[in-house]
Structure formats: C-alpha cells, structure tokens
Scaffold this motif. Sequence first.
Motif: not given
Length: 500
Positions: A231-236, A258-261, A266-267, A271-275
Amino acid sequence: MSTSAIPLEECTLIEQTEAGRSQETLVHPHRWLVLAIVMIGTFMAILDIFIVNVAVPSISKELHTDFSSIELVIAGYTLAYAVLVITGGRLGDLYGYKRLFMIGIAGFTLASAGCGLAATIPILIVARVIQGISAALMYPQVLSIIQVTFTGRERNIALGVFGAAMGLAAIAGQLLGGILVQANLWGLSWRPAFLVNIPFGVLALVGSSILLVNQPKPKGRMQLDIMGVGIVTITLLLLVIPLVDGREIGWPLWMIGLLIASIPFCALFIWYEQRVTRRGGTPLVKLALFKQQSFAVGMVIAMAFFAGNAGFLFVFTLFLQVGLGFSPLHAGLTFLPYSAGFFVSSLLAPRLLPHLGRGILSLGYITTAIGVFLVLTFILLAGSSVSSWILTPALIIQGIGQEFGLTPLVGSIVRRVQGQDAGAAAGALSTAFQVGNILGIAIIGLIFFFFLGTQPTTSAHTTQYIAAISGTLPFIAALNLISYALVFLIPHSDDEKEKR
C-alpha cells in the motif's frame, strides 16, 4: 557476511532513561569508527541524487539519447529510493541494521560500477534504479545505528555529524560532479561521476563487516508487514511520479489523477496500519510515533526545509549554467562559499546546541531566509553582471543557516524514539526528506518556469532568467520562515526544561 569481528559481548549494555522510559543501548568500544564508516554510506546516497545533474549534457551527447530518457536516469534513482526507504528501515528492525547496511552498500557499489560502464541508456537507467533500491536499504540503517550505538551528548554529536554529512553531500554533488565531468579523466567524460563511488563503497563494506555489531533480535514475534509495504509503495508512486515527470509532459489529466489518487491511498495505509496494530501485529510504520509532538512537527519541518533546499539547488544551478552561461565547474565552484558556511556552522552547532536548545533551529531558518533574500538583492543590483564573487557573502550566510537548521533537527525528531523502533522511525524520516526534496524540485521548479515562460534553453535571454530567479527566491525564503514558525511547536527537551 553477517559475522562480526567485534563480538556482541565486547559492547557494554547500558540502560538510558528519558521522559520516564528506559531504553537499552549498546556502547560500542569503537563507536566513532563505526560512525565514520556509516557516514560513507550517507554521503554516497545523498551525493548521487545531485551529482548526475551536471553530467546530463555529457550523458545525452555520448549515449545519443533524448531528454526524456535522461529524465529516467535522474528519476529512476529518486523514485526507487523514495518509495522503498520506509520498507528498508523496517527491514533493518527485523533482520539487523548491519546486515541491511552491508547489503545496501554492496548493491550500491556494484550498481555504481554498472552506471559507469553502461554502454546504452537502458542499461544506465536499470543501474540507476538498482542504485536507488540499494540506497533505500542502506540509508535508514545509518540513523538506526546511531540511535542504538550512542547515548546522551555523544548521540547529539553523532546526529550532528549525520546532518552535516547530508548537507555537505547535497552541495558537494554540484561541485564534485562539475570537477569530474570537466576533468574528463582518462577520456571517460561523465563516467567517473559514478565510478568514484567504488573505492569508497569497498571501504565501507570492509569496515562495516569488521566494526558493525548485529544488535540483539527484537523481543517477541516480528514480521514484515507485506500488505503495508504494497500500500505504501503504491501511495508513494502515485505521489512521486507526477511530481517528478508532471512538468516535463505538461500535466495531462491522467497525471493529475494519479496525484489526487495518492490521498485516498494514504488514508488506506493509515487505516491498515492501525488495524495491524490493534491485532497485535508489527506495522510497517508505528503510527504511535506521530503522537510524539516532536516527531510529528519535526517531520513537517523536515519536508518544508528539504523542499526549500532542494528547490534552491535546482533552480539556482539552472540560473547559473543556463541563464548566466557558467560551465559545470564554474557553477560548482560558485557553491563553495555555501559549503564553507555550512562546514563552519557544523563545527559550531554541537557547541551551541546545549545553550540554545531548539532555539538553534529558529536561528538556522531565519538565517537561511536572510541569506536567500541577500542572494535576491545582489542579483537585482548586479543584473546580468552578477558574478560568483558578488554572491559569496549571501551564500556563506545561507550555508550557515542551512547547517543550524539541519543538524539539530534530526536529534529533535528522534530523541524520544525507542531502540526497537529506530528503523521504522529512520525510514519515515528518510521518506520525509526525499518527499521534501521531490516536492521542492517540482513546486519550486514550476514557479521558476512560470516566471521564465519557457523551457531551460539558450533561447531564453539572461534577463528572463534573472526575472525567473527573482520571482522564485521569495517562495524559497517563505518555506524557511514556515519552518521557523513551526519550531515553536516542538516541545522543550528535558535538559531545556531543567534550565528554565
């Protein structure tokens, strides 16, 4: 490769307490040699972000390629580095800082040889990507090793050296690249800009195999958060690709998309890291770190600071080489006063820090802003007659401010981070540095080209470049003033509280 010549038993295990928390730290008998070795890795990783810039014209000419391919040579390293550095930090926590540092150094050295020997542009691009991946494995281990090797005042000194190495490497990239390309050693043109890494990489690899100690394995069951990595790889990637390439291709709608996505991704990552944390797993990024006000505010300051610094180096180099017609060597030498100011203040910062505390950061950012405004003033007064000598006093002041704003910042951010989270914190901090660099080049570059009204070619008159740099420098100063204001949100350290 992971066998250490310094047995773990030779290190003294002490317990350090700060703010009511205990933290075990290994006191290495040769810790200053350890610092010297890992600083080689730091210097190489940062140097190679900037050194290639001055080699671009020579690479393009010799390999008969267009500018879009050259962009991939630059962006390939930056993308791989920025996207994977968080993962590299956590891998160090899981499998050992020594092991990951050595893997990163070995890969970086081999990739540097590949870059220097590349016969075609595709080979060069692939080698640069491997360089970036290796840097992402190596670089966050440096901060982790400092965090678990040094204590108290010695840690502040070590972090100061780390910050100084980062800043000097960024500046030296401009100068060393210009010298190596201009010298055309053995008729190799641009290639020594990459090959210069090989002897230093070998030295770091041998030294780390002898001196570094594998820290004790973390208590409890820890494993890599694979889904978090994805997830973080796709986000970055969604964030960094548009920032790196958007201006060059005219910001088409899909690039803006892409920039907006990157925002919802990131959200999703948060959420996933909190989970993962709620379920008792090992998150890629420990979000509890951001509950520490010094860490959270420091990360924002780091991005603003690095954005201003990278943006300045990018547009000022264009102004010197294209606008004023300086050679790569002449442009590199113009940065010498900047480097001198940075070096002098790197010697002063450790002595001033105990007396000024976080105030040294405020001093750094306001001094940098003054330096930027002085550069602007001298350019406006001299016009097309501006020279390196005219700019020297302003660049010295700016270099002094840069060091005061960088070295103590790293210590302020990580001082309350526990040893078992050192890699995750280092990865997050390194990502903030890289995102700041990319944002600075993208946004400051966009402002510069807006004022310029054209692409960086000789078709633009010198007066256009003077107008462009004059319109851009106030935005760079503003980033430093924002950092200045944010410093007051960083809590005082325990030592500062005792003195008040």
